[in-house]
Design a protein around this motif. Structure first.
Motif, PDB file in Angstrom:
ATOM      1  N   TYR A 119      10.103 -16.141  -7.005  1.00 16.27           N
ATOM      2  CA  TYR A 119       8.877 -15.419  -6.662  1.00 16.27           C
ATOM      3  C   TYR A 119       8.969 -14.855  -5.252  1.00 16.27           C
ATOM      4  N   ALA A 120       9.510 -15.694  -4.373  1.00 13.24           N
ATOM      5  CA  ALA A 120       9.655 -15.243  -2.993  1.00 13.24           C
ATOM      6  C   ALA A 120      10.568 -14.029  -2.928  1.00 13.24           C
ATOM      7  N   SER A 121      11.625 -14.069  -3.743  1.00 16.09           N
ATOM      8  CA  SER A 121      12.495 -12.890  -3.701  1.00 16.09           C
ATOM      9  C   SER A 121      11.793 -11.668  -4.259  1.00 16.09           C
ATOM     10  N   TRP A 122      10.894 -11.880  -5.183  1.00 15.18           N
ATOM     11  CA  TRP A 122      10.113 -10.730  -5.648  1.00 15.18           C
ATOM     12  C   TRP A 122       9.300 -10.132  -4.504  1.00 15.18           C
ATOM     13  N   ILE A 123       8.713 -11.030  -3.731  1.00 19.96           N
ATOM     14  CA  ILE A 123       7.902 -10.522  -2.622  1.00 19.96           C
ATOM     15  C   ILE A 123       8.794  -9.731  -1.669  1.00 19.96           C
ATOM     16  N   LEU A 124       9.954 -10.318  -1.398  1.00 19.99           N
ATOM     17  CA  LEU A 124      10.871  -9.655  -0.479  1.00 19.99           C
ATOM     18  C   LEU A 124      11.333  -8.313  -1.049  1.00 19.99           C
ATOM     19  N   THR A 125      11.728  -8.349  -2.311  1.00 23.18           N
ATOM     20  CA  THR A 125      12.177  -7.115  -2.943  1.00 23.18           C
ATOM     21  C   THR A 125      11.063  -6.087  -2.948  1.00 23.18           C
ATOM     22  N   GLY A 126       9.870  -6.578  -3.275  1.00 21.94           N
ATOM     23  CA  GLY A 126       8.736  -5.670  -3.306  1.00 21.94           C
ATOM     24  C   GLY A 126       8.532  -5.007  -1.967  1.00 21.94           C
ATOM     25  N   ALA A 127       8.591  -5.829  -0.931  1.00 23.57           N
ATOM     26  CA  ALA A 127       8.413  -5.278   0.411  1.00 23.57           C
ATOM     27  C   ALA A 127       9.482  -4.232   0.687  1.00 23.57           C
ATOM     28  N   ALA A 128      10.722  -4.559   0.312  1.00 23.75           N
ATOM     29  CA  ALA A 128      11.816  -3.617   0.547  1.00 23.75           C
ATOM     30  C   ALA A 128      11.588  -2.330  -0.232  1.00 23.75           C
ATOM     31  N   LEU A 129      11.162  -2.501  -1.489  1.00 24.02           N
ATOM     32  CA  LEU A 129      10.942  -1.313  -2.314  1.00 24.02           C
ATOM     33  C   LEU A 129       9.840  -0.448  -1.729  1.00 24.02           C
ATOM     34  N   LEU A 130       8.780  -1.092  -1.279  1.00 26.85           N
ATOM     35  CA  LEU A 130       7.688  -0.310  -0.718  1.00 26.85           C
ATOM     36  C   LEU A 130       8.162   0.442   0.525  1.00 26.85           C
ATOM     37  N   LEU A 131       8.942  -0.248   1.343  1.00 27.76           N
ATOM     38  CA  LEU A 131       9.466   0.419   2.542  1.00 27.76           C
ATOM     39  C   LEU A 131      10.314   1.614   2.156  1.00 27.76           C
ATOM     40  N   TYR A 132      11.179   1.392   1.180  1.00 29.41           N
ATOM     41  CA  TYR A 132      12.048   2.463   0.727  1.00 29.41           C
ATOM     42  C   TYR A 132      11.227   3.630   0.187  1.00 29.41           C
ATOM     43  N   TYR A 133      10.215   3.266  -0.619  1.00 31.32           N
ATOM     44  CA  TYR A 133       9.379   4.284  -1.252  1.00 31.32           C
ATOM     45  C   TYR A 133       8.671   5.137  -0.207  1.00 31.32           C
ATOM     46  N   VAL A 134       8.080   4.441   0.786  1.00 32.79           N
ATOM     47  CA  VAL A 134       7.330   5.168   1.794  1.00 32.79           C
ATOM     48  C   VAL A 134       8.283   5.989   2.652  1.00 32.79           C
ATOM     49  N   ALA A 135       9.483   5.460   2.858  1.00 29.09           N
ATOM     50  CA  ALA A 135      10.466   6.220   3.622  1.00 29.09           C
ATOM     51  C   ALA A 135      10.857   7.488   2.883  1.00 29.09           C
ATOM     52  N   ARG A 136      11.071   7.355   1.591  1.00 30.47           N
ATOM     53  CA  ARG A 136      11.395   8.525   0.780  1.00 30.47           C
ATOM     54  C   ARG A 136      10.264   9.547   0.846  1.00 30.47           C
ATOM     55  N   MET A 137       9.044   9.019   0.762  1.00 29.25           N
ATOM     56  CA  MET A 137       7.903   9.909   0.717  1.00 29.25           C
ATOM     57  C   MET A 137       7.743  10.689   2.021  1.00 29.25           C
ATOM     58  N   ARG A 138       8.024   9.998   3.085  1.00 29.43           N
ATOM     59  CA  ARG A 138       7.883  10.676   4.372  1.00 29.43           C
ATOM     60  C   ARG A 138       9.100  11.527   4.682  1.00 29.43           C
ATOM     61  N   THR A 140      -2.164   5.642   0.443  1.00 28.52           N
ATOM     62  CA  THR A 140      -2.590   6.043  -0.906  1.00 28.52           C
ATOM     63  C   THR A 140      -1.386   6.136  -1.827  1.00 28.52           C
ATOM     64  N   ARG A 141      -0.299   6.679  -1.299  1.00 29.59           N
ATOM     65  CA  ARG A 141       0.890   6.777  -2.144  1.00 29.59           C
ATOM     66  C   ARG A 141       1.402   5.412  -2.552  1.00 29.59           C
ATOM     67  N   LEU A 142       1.481   4.533  -1.570  1.00 30.58           N
ATOM     68  CA  LEU A 142       1.985   3.199  -1.874  1.00 30.58           C
ATOM     69  C   LEU A 142       1.102   2.505  -2.902  1.00 30.58           C
ATOM     70  N   LEU A 143      -0.186   2.539  -2.626  1.00 28.44           N
ATOM     71  CA  LEU A 143      -1.089   1.809  -3.506  1.00 28.44           C
ATOM     72  C   LEU A 143      -1.193   2.484  -4.871  1.00 28.44           C
ATOM     73  N   TRP A 144      -0.980   3.783  -4.905  1.00 29.22           N
ATOM     74  CA  TRP A 144      -0.963   4.485  -6.197  1.00 29.22           C
ATOM     75  C   TRP A 144       0.088   3.854  -7.101  1.00 29.22           C
ATOM     76  N   ALA A 145       1.284   3.695  -6.540  1.00 26.51           N
ATOM     77  CA  ALA A 145       2.362   3.103  -7.331  1.00 26.51           C
ATOM     78  C   ALA A 145       2.053   1.649  -7.651  1.00 26.51           C
ATOM     79  N   VAL A 146       1.574   0.932  -6.640  1.00 27.30           N
ATOM     80  CA  VAL A 146       1.286  -0.491  -6.846  1.00 27.30           C
ATOM     81  C   VAL A 146       0.200  -0.661  -7.906  1.00 27.30           C
ATOM     82  N   SER A 147      -0.765   0.209  -7.871  1.00 27.41           N
ATOM     83  CA  SER A 147      -1.861   0.131  -8.841  1.00 27.41           C
ATOM     84  C   SER A 147      -1.338   0.251 -10.269  1.00 27.41           C
ATOM     85  N   ILE A 148      -0.493   1.245 -10.471  1.00 27.52           N
ATOM     86  CA  ILE A 148       0.041   1.445 -11.827  1.00 27.52           C
ATOM     87  C   ILE A 148       0.842   0.229 -12.259  1.00 27.52           C
ATOM     88  N   LEU A 149       1.709  -0.234 -11.363  1.00 23.67           N
ATOM     89  CA  LEU A 149       2.523  -1.395 -11.695  1.00 23.67           C
ATOM     90  C   LEU A 149       1.638  -2.591 -12.013  1.00 23.67           C
TER      91      LEU A 149
END
Lengths: 99, 522, 646, 480
Positions: free
Chosen positions: C626-645, D270-279
């Motif tokens: 579960y902890a690794s999920w949290i870590l992975t999730g955090a990493a994914l979110l960082l990656y996602y937001v980085a991609r978005m920006r 909003t972008r982050l939570l958009w994805a999180v919401s769907i998941l």
């Protein structure tokens, strides 16, 4: 030594702590790793506080330490009850509930 | 005599009766049944009031009641009821069939009688509400609320695979209706975000204050369409129907076939056509083809069903296909035929399910192969069955013909090939119905169980006679019915017509951004 | 004038309702009185109405009474209305007259049957439907009768509910008729789409008054399309090729039914319809051609099949099909009044033939096979004599009714420029005479081919049956005199003159006069053909009984082909009926519906369960994962937001 | 002067009552510990009453922006007090039965409530952190309150370890935010954040880590993994409390931070939570489909509902936030209701919480079955229940903000949820009880009353939601 040195160290500490949580099996060890992560954050606070020439961050650190102490108390209590019931400190044994 | 709030009475009286049943003292089954039957008969009698006082010359809404319901957070949802020529008879059909369905279940519901009666009455409230609601959210509320009692009817009092059927029914229906909810919200926002009132939306569309982009109109149309297409059901969204029909208890099947399916076609007439005429016109060829497929396919599949209820269920697919084809011809005859056919199908298929239920109560089987020669020992049943069969296959002089011929001629005026294909439904209908009739009622009695099966008694006759009378009346003297539909359907037709260019080509409305702040373009 | 017009159809309807609802309880004598009484009263009313009509001036001989609006939707308006003009006048007389006689006959024939009340109820209902058909003032009303008679036909063919074959035949009749009806209704739609009205009067007025818009068509135009669609209905109802297959099977019904519905009245509805729509048909050469060809082909083919059949009723059935073909030929060569004339005379003698056959069957205790009869004239003299009259009439022997009508048709074919049609018609007349007398001789002459048990109860039928035979025999004898041909020198054809107002809107092609002597020669030739047929039959079935069998053995192939009715039923079954059933069951239902469509629906549902089943294993109960999920999730979110920006 | 601090009265009442409970505990005879529970209820009521004076007063802050006094705070405090009171009430009987009757239970509840209230009121990251910890530590203990039960132990352990782990992320995120903005005060952060070019990579990283922390509390995918296990293992009243209270508090704090401190980064979150919401909604619903343990099923359903709630956050509009608040009320009523029934029907040792145990319930306990059906129907979002209108407003807000795709995914998820919610009804109404089945526990009148009020409430919210809806949208006003 600039701000970012501290920040990098803090990040490293945080990463080590996080990795420890995942790698370690002993509940106490895991908890210590979490403490490490908290302290990594504390380090950042202090570093920022110094950089910004403020006192807020350092005050925050005190709060964190108090909270960590409280958490430790509760955490140990929980660990002990678990040990009483299950005779184990291996976190992987706590898998009665899944799926 | 002047009755105010007649539609509220009609809508909520059944629910009030259901509530009264909850607190009904004692466990006397007879008293409960009488209460429900008499109560719903009262509702039917009450529903004659709007029929009688209806002004045929006026195509808009009549007996309108409007009051605020939820006024909060910038949303205004009103309790707005009204009926026009389209919904008038559908309401009457609902109130007509409910007491009959209850009466027909007199002995067949042995357990949890109270719950059954409550479900039936709540269902009636939901159905009447759907036909009366003039506020989009109110409509949606009734539309969904009605699913719950139906779900219980199938799931508790149904046959062997009732749970599968009930779950399939509710999930399938919900997929469509929830998409419709999103469309309702979008429409509301596009309309300025102030009111969910259907008439206001009509008005704004007409006056040009609400202009939907081509793309928006298309998607809104599709969202509404899917909800209704599942309910109708239009091929290929029909597979919940045979399951639900087969497993539902008699009363459930009657209401399901008699009224619930009409809600789909009603929705098309009330929402899809007038709200999104350009999209409707553009989609008409495809829908007509689906309708045609439904006619032929439903009939052919009905022909080879071994189970009476399944046969009737697939015949519904066929009949409803004709309604779709007629409706999407956009001619007055087509629309009126479709509307008439809704009533006819409600009567004849409802009656067929009643009859099948009567047979099932006596024989505990619905397999056609188990029957044969029932006409010997059950001549009255056979006679009623024959009349209903004939009504179902559209014999002139009975109700089925009027709707069928109008729908066909309406289609013919638009597209002759479609009409010709749709007309094959007349042949195929005769094939599967008469074949079924022959196998069930004619021939020698081979199974002693069939010989032992008694004829129907006075209560069953009391159920069937009103239906047969209505069939004859509507078949012989349909003008009073048609007259009341005329003006309203002309309005629908006009709305659809305005969306097309004079030379008959499809006009693309000016693209204009609706009042939506951001697009979901991520 | 004619306020009582509604009585004519409504009387039988009332009789039907009364018998159907209460007949079982009130007993057979009540049923008899109500059933026959309502038919008789309807006949009286019809006779009075026609008398009124005759008394009126020819141009006033059209009465249209509307009672209420049946269907009204935009322009699509159909009134509940009845039309009485010479054409429908003739028809109602035939329908109620022959109908009444057959009702009376049924008293004896159906005596003691368990469904006596039901029978009379259906018969009355049929009279009602048929009367609605012929008295309809618009296409949709006509369709009411059109389908109504189909229903009654279905009910009466399947009257013996015990017999599976009866049920099959009834269903077949209805379905085949429905195929025709679909064509008919589409024709009606085309009429409406073209003229904006369903009323005969309005439609025909438009056609006649707008020769530019509706010219006499040589190619395939609107009128041709209408005519052909309507004709599909006629093909079904009047049992023409290719939809004639239901009529022979329809003989499963009680014999009076065959007489009334499947000989005298209902099957002629198609002819009536074509004549009623003469203004349309007469303007379309193509449609007329189709009508003629279908008619003459049917006449010939049915007659050939009739040669070999051994079931007495089936012979008559094919004969009916054949005679209907004649009527269509008449219509096809625009000799409309000749068609109706033959319709009328045919109603007399064919009803007589069927009733006679019924009398024979009655006497034989249900036996219908000609090969097990013989020598019956001793036992049933009245039946024999009347049958002979009928056979002569249908063969077209002067001066019986059939002679006048058939001769008029054949001559019209020639005069209309269709010598081939005339020739085939003539040959068919010969065949007709042959198989009719084959039937007569096999049944009434020669050795007795039945056992003693049958002989024991052989008897002449009761008066309730023989009197109708006699009445019909008289009609078959004198019925032709209403339409004496001009060449006899007794003035113009009165029947044609009487009908003329009803056909006023029909298009009249230019015809050249043919002298009366030529007509006389033609009449002589057709009588000759009939005589040849009769003598051939006499030779083969009385004079030299072995000849028939020998011929059958010699020409085995053709004989079997004819005996098996050209295998048409088998072909329809193999090519049409069975494939449709099999495809529906195996492919449409089990393959597409259950397999693909429902399979998709259930598949979507099942996939949810599968996904749920898979995803829940992510939840393995281990803190570290579960902890690794949290870590992975955090990493994914960082990656996602980085991609978005970016 | 004293009047300035009146808004703190509810907090003081809660804390005082909590301490009082602890003090009185040793003097309360075993078997009468319920009195302490009643005390907690009374304290909650008192606090709620004292709150009323603050309603619609001018929004202001206390302690230099630490404590925000506005309708948003009031709204959530009311909600939390109701949750706490109900949790205390339904626990009394349960704790007796499970032989975990100890007074500090109620004290912990009161402290947790105080923590939640502070989360909603907080205007400073320091207070937010502290409030979260007050709540967390109390709930860690509550989750493991059945000391002798291995499941409860495990529940507490998992919650504790993972909770601390997530707290570390939160803290680190706070540090980064503090570093970029130079303050922990929301208002200051907001003012700094709006300066162009000031939003830096560290700030974004801080935002993400903050979201991890709150995502954990609110059980958002992929930070949800603890939730099913913890909810399943905790004593059922605690589960009921946890599925609604901390979740609502997390949303309260999240809304405050995102809307009041970080509006400048709205595009990011909003972008982050958009994805999180769907998941979140998809995973919660899909996995719930196969669950047979009712508590676990409701745990997954709670995850799914967090996903729906996020839709409102993503919209970043006043309507969306109002919808979140409204939905939280609705969700609280229906989820508490459902879990109250589950815990009332269970037998000692949290037995009889499996789906099969509910077979034939409609006969043995018709009222309870009907009530549970109402709650489930509401959870599924069928009209005439609050659940429908809650979703309706969420989806409306989403469509209004242009998130049509999100709304469509939301409704499709609702269809999936219908399957498993209705499955419970299938079992209750359409199956007969097994012969050897345990009969349901008789239900005490106060709990019955709570259930009845819950049913009435959820229907009231579905038919006449205007009052609560106005309350919610009023409360959300200060956010935008």
């Amino acid at each position: 030594m600039g701000l970012h040195h501290y920040l990098i160290l803090s990040a490293l500490l945080f990463a080590v702590g996080a990795a420890g949580v995942i790698v370690k099996k002993n509940i106490i060890a895991i908890f210590l790793c979490i403490e490490l992560m908290l302290n990594a954050a504390n380090l950042s606070f202090v570093a920022f506080s110094r950089y910004l020439d403020q006192v807020h961050g350092q005050i925050f650190v005190f709060f964190v330490m108090v909270v960590a102490a409280a958490e430790a108390a509760v955490g140990l209590a929980i660990t002990i009850t678990l040990y009483r019931n299950r005779r184990t400190l291996n976190v992987d044994d706590a898998d009665l509930m899944k799926w | 005599m002047q009755i105010t709030h007649i539609l509220s009475w009609l809508t909520y009286l059944p629910a009030a009766l259901a509530a009264a049943l909850v607190f009904f003292p004692g466990g006397s089954a007879r008293a409960l049944k009488w209460f429900a039957v008499l109560g719903s008969t009262g509702v039917f009698l009450l529903s004659l009031y709007p029929v009688y006082h209806f002004d045929p010359g006026y195509g808009g809404m009549q007996f309108v009641e409007e009051s605020a319901w939820i006024q909060a957070g910038g949303y205004s949802i009103s309790h707005h009821l009204g009926i026009d020529g389209i919904s008038l008879f559908l309401v009457a059909l609902t109130t007509f069939l409910t007491p009959l369905a209850l009466l027909a279940s007199w002995n067949s519901i042995a357990q949890r009688l109270k719950g059954f009666l409550i479900c039936m009455l709540l269902l009636e409230t939901g159905m009447v509400g759907v036909f009366c609601a003039l506020d989009l959210v109110l409509f949606y509320v009734f539309w969904e609320v009605m699913l719950i009692p139906m779900y219980f009817l199938i799931g508790i009092w149904g046959g062997e695979h009732r749970i599968y059927a009930a779950v399939k029914f509710i999930l399938y229906t919900m997929v469509g209706s929830l998409l419709m909810l999103v469309a309702i919200i979008y429409l509301f926002l596009a309309n300025g975000g102030t009111t969910f009132d259907l008439l206001a939306v009509y008005q704004n569309l007409e006056s040009g204050r609400l202009v939907l982009s081509h793309r928006a109109e298309f998607w809104l149309f599709m969202a509404f369409l899917i909800a209704f297409a599942i309910k109708v059901p239009i091929f290929p969204f029909h597979t919940w129907l045979p399951d639900a029909h087969v497993e539902a208890p008699t009363a459930g099947s009657v209401i399901l076939a008699g009224v619930l399916l009409k809600m789909g076609t009603y929705g098309l007439l009330r929402f899809c056509l007038p709200l999104f005429p350009a999209a409707a016109v553009a989609a008409a060829p495809y829908l007509s083809v689906l309708g045609l497929v439904g006619i032929v396919y439903g009939a052919l599949v009905a022909m080879v069903q071994p189970d009476l209820k399944k046969l009737v269920a697939y015949s519904s697919v066929s009949h409803m296909g004709l309604i779709i084809v007629g409706m999407f011809a956009f001619t007055l005859q087509g629309l009126e035929g479709a509307t008439m056919q809704m009533l006819n199908h409600g009567l004849s298929t409802g009656a067929l399910f009643l009859l099948v239920g009567m047979i099932y109560d006596r024989r505990h089987t619905r397999m056609i192969a188990n029957f044969g020669g029932l006409a010997h020992n059950s001549p009255v049943l056979a006679a009623f069955f024959l009349v209903v069969t004939l009504s179902s296959i559209g014999l002139p002089g009975l109700n089925g013909f009027v709707g069928e011929v109008l729908a066909l001629v309406g289609t013919f005026l638009r597209n002759r090939t479609y009409a010709a294909i749709a007309a094959t439904g007349m042949i195929l209908g005769a094939v599967y119905m008469l074949w079924m009739y022959q196998r069930v009622f004619l021939g020698k009695v081979t199974d002693p169980a069939n010989a032992a099966m008694g004829d129907i008694r006075s209560r069953d006759r009391a159920v069937l006679i009103p239906i047969v009378i209505m069939m004859l009346w509507m078949g012989v003297y349909s003008a009073p019915f048609l007259r009341r539909m005329d003006a309203s359907l002309e309005l629908v037709q006009k709305r659809v017509h305005d969306a097309r260019a004079p030379e008959g080509g499809y006009q693309v409305r000016q693209l204009k951004t609706p009042a939506i702040r951001k697009s979901d373009g991520r | 004038m004619l306020d009582y017009l509604w009585l004519i159809p409504l009387l039988p309807l009332a009789g039907s309702a009364l018998n159907g609802l209460a007949g079982k309880r009130l007993g057979s004598s009540f049923v008899t009185w109500v059933g026959c009484g309502s038919a008789g009263l309807a006949f009286l009313a019809a006779a009075a109405a026609v008398l009124d009509l005759v008394r009126a001036a020819p141009q006033n001989r059209e009465v249209l009474i509307s009672y209420f609006t049946w269907i009204a939707c935009g322009d699509f308006v159909a009134e509940a209305q009845f039309l009485l003009d010479p054409l429908s006048g003739v028809m109602i007389l035939v329908v109620t007259g022959v109908g009444f006689v057959i009702h009376v006959y049924s008293i004896g024939y159906m005596h003691g049957d368990g469904g006596y009340y039901r029978f009379f109820s259906y018969m009355n209902l049929f009279l009602f439907a048929m009367l609605v058909l012929v008295m309809a003032g618009n296409f949709l009303m006509m369709f009411v009768g059109w389908e109504g008679v189909g229903l009654c036909s279905y009910l009466l063919i399947g009257y013996y509910i015990d017999r599976k074959s009866a049920g099959d035949a009834g269903k077949k009749a209805f379905v085949v008729n429905r195929i025709g009806d679909v064509g008919f209704i589409l024709g009606v739609f085309l009429v409406f789409a073209t003229f904006g009205s369903l009323d005969f009067a309005e439609v025909f007025r438009q056609i006649a008054s707008a020769p530019v818009r509706f010219p006499a068509e040589t190619g395939v135009g609107l009128l041709t399309a209408i005519a052909l669609l309507l004709f599909v209905g006629a093909i079904g109802k009047s049992a023409q090729i290719p939809l004639y297959v239901w009529l022979p099977d329809a003989m499963e019904g009680p014999t009076p039914v065959s007489a009334l519905i499947h000989a005298a009245t209902m099957v002629t509805a198609g002819v009536y319809m074509v004549v009623r729509c003469a203004p349309i048909y007469s303007r379309s050469e193509a449609a007329l051609g189709v009508v003629t060809v279908v008619g003459i082909l049917t006449a010939w083919l049915a007659a050939t099949i009739g040669l070999t059949q051994t079931d007495i009723k089936r012979v008559l059935a094919y004969s009916t099909v054949s005679q209907l073909g004649y009527m269509f030929v008449a219509a096809g060569v625009t000799a409309f009044s000749a068609g109706i004339f033959h319709l009328m005379t045919h109603a007399f003698f064919k009803a007589l033939l069927f009733l006679g056959a019924g009398s024979v069957i009655h006497a034989m205790g249900g036996e219908q096979d000609l090969t097990r009869m013989g020598g019956l004239r001793r036992y049933a003299p009245i039946t024999y004599r009347t049958m002979c009259i009928a056979a002569l009439a249908i063969s077209g022997i002067f001066p019986l009714a059939g002679f006048f009508s058939k001769d008029e048709i054949l001559f019209s074919a020639w005069a209309g420029g269709h010598p081939v049609v005339w020739a085939v018609g003539l040959a068919t007349a010969g065949l007709t005479a042959f198989y009719m007398f084959r039937l007569t001789f096999l049944a009434f002459h020669g050795p007795e081919r039945f056992g003693d048990d049958v002989r024991h109860h052989l008897h002449e039928s009761p008066p309730s049956m023989t009197i109708p035979l006699v009445i019909l025999a008289i009609l078959a004898t004198v019925g032709g005199f209403v339409g004496l041909p001009p060449w006899m020198g007794l003035g113009p054809n009165r029947f044609a003159e009487f009908l003329a107002p009803a056909l006023a809107h029909a298009h009249r092609p230019e015809t050249h006069e043919i002298s009366h002597s030529v007509e006389f020669v033609f009449a002589l030739v057709s009588v000759l053909a009939a005589l040849i047929g009769i003598f051939l039959a006499r030779y083969m079935y009385v004079g030299n009984p072995a000849a028939a069998g020998l011929l059958a053995a010699r020409a085995r192939g053709p004989y079997t082909l004819l005996y098996r009715k050209y295998y048409v039923d088998e072909i329809y079954d193999r090519l049409l009926v069975n494939p449709i059933v099999v495809v529906s069951r195996e492919m449409l239902w089990k393959g597409i519906d259950v397999g693909i469509v429902d399979g998709t629906v259930n598949g979507v549902g099942a996939s949810m369960r599968v996904w749920g089943g898979l995803l829940k294993y992510v939840q393995n109960g281990l803190v570290r994962s579960y902890a690794s999920w949290i870590l992975t999730g955090a990493a994914l979110l960082l990656y996602y937001v980085a991609r978005m920006r970016g | 002067m004293i009047a300035t601090y009146l808004p703190l009265v509810p907090q003081l009442i809660l804390i005082t009552a909590g301490i009082l409970v602890m003090l009185l505990e040793p003097f309360t005879a075993p078997g009468r510990k319920g009195r302490l529970g009643q005390m907690a209820v009374i304290a909650s009521a008192l606090a709620a009453y004292s709150l009323g004076f603050q309603w619609n007063s001018t929004p202001r802050t206390l302690f230099h922006g630490m404590f925000i006094v506005d309708n948003f705070t009031m709204f959530f405090q009311w909600l939390f007090l109701v949750i706490t009171a109900i949790a205390a009430l339904v626990s009394i009987r349960f704790n007796q039965r499970e032989e975990i009757e100890r007074g500090e239970y109620y004290a912990l509840l009161l402290f947790a409530c105080s923590g939640m209230s502070l989360m909603a009121a907080s205007g400073d990251l320091i207070l937010t952190f502290l409030a979260i910890e007050i709540l967390s530590i109390a709930t860690y203990v509550l989750a493991g309150f059945k000391r002798s039960d291995a499941h409860s132990n495990e529940s507490a352990l998992k919650y504790f370890l993972l909770g601390s782990f997530a707290t570390a992320f939160l803290l680190y995120g706070i540090a980064l935010i503090y570093g970029t903005s130079g303050s922990t005060n929301y208002q200051v952060i907001r003012d700094v954040g709006t300066l162009p070019g000031q939003v830096q990579v560290t700030a974004v990283a801080g935002l993400v880590l903050l979201l991890v922390g709150f995502g954990f509390k609110a059980a958002l995918v992929p930070f949800h993994a603890w939730a099913p296990d913890v909810y399943q293992g905790a004593p059922t009243p605690v589960t009921a409390f946890m599925t609604v209270g901390p979740k609502a508090a997390a949303f309260a704090a999240l809304l405050r931070i995102l809307a009041q401190a970080l509006p400048a980064m709205a595009d990011d979150w909003t972008r982050l939570l958009w994805a999180v919401s769907i998941l979140t909604m998809t995973l919660g619903n899909v996995v719930a489909v196969l669950q047979t343990d009712l508590k676990r099923m409701l745990a997954y359903s709670a995850i799914a509902h967090a996903g729906y709630l996020l839709i409102g956050v993503v919209t970043n509009t006043g309507n969306g936030f109002g919808a979140v608040l409204f939905y939280l009320v609705v969700y609280t009523v229906m989820n508490l209701g459902a879990l109250t029934i589950v815990l009332s029907l269970s037998r000692q040792g949290d037995k009889r919480v499996n789906l099969e145990d509910y077979a034939g319930l409609s006969r043995s306990a018709p009222f309870i079955a009907a009530s549970l059906s109402v709650f489930l129907i509401s959870l599924a979002g069928i009209p005439l229940t609050g659940g429908f209108l809650g979703k309706f407003y969420l989806f409306s807000a989403a469509v209004e903000a242009g998130y049509i795709g999100l709304a469509v995914i939301g409704v499709l998820n609702s269809v999936v949820s219908v399957y498993y919610y209705f499955r419970v009804m299938v079992v209750m109404y359409m199956r007969e009880a097994a012969d050897n089945a345990l009969p349901p526990e008789p239900i005490s009148p106060p709990v019955l009353a709570i259930i009845a009020i819950g049913v009435a409430g959820i229907l009231w919210l579905g038919v006449y939601p205007a009052d609560i809806l106005n309350l919610a949208s009023n409360s959300a006003l200060t956010l935008k």
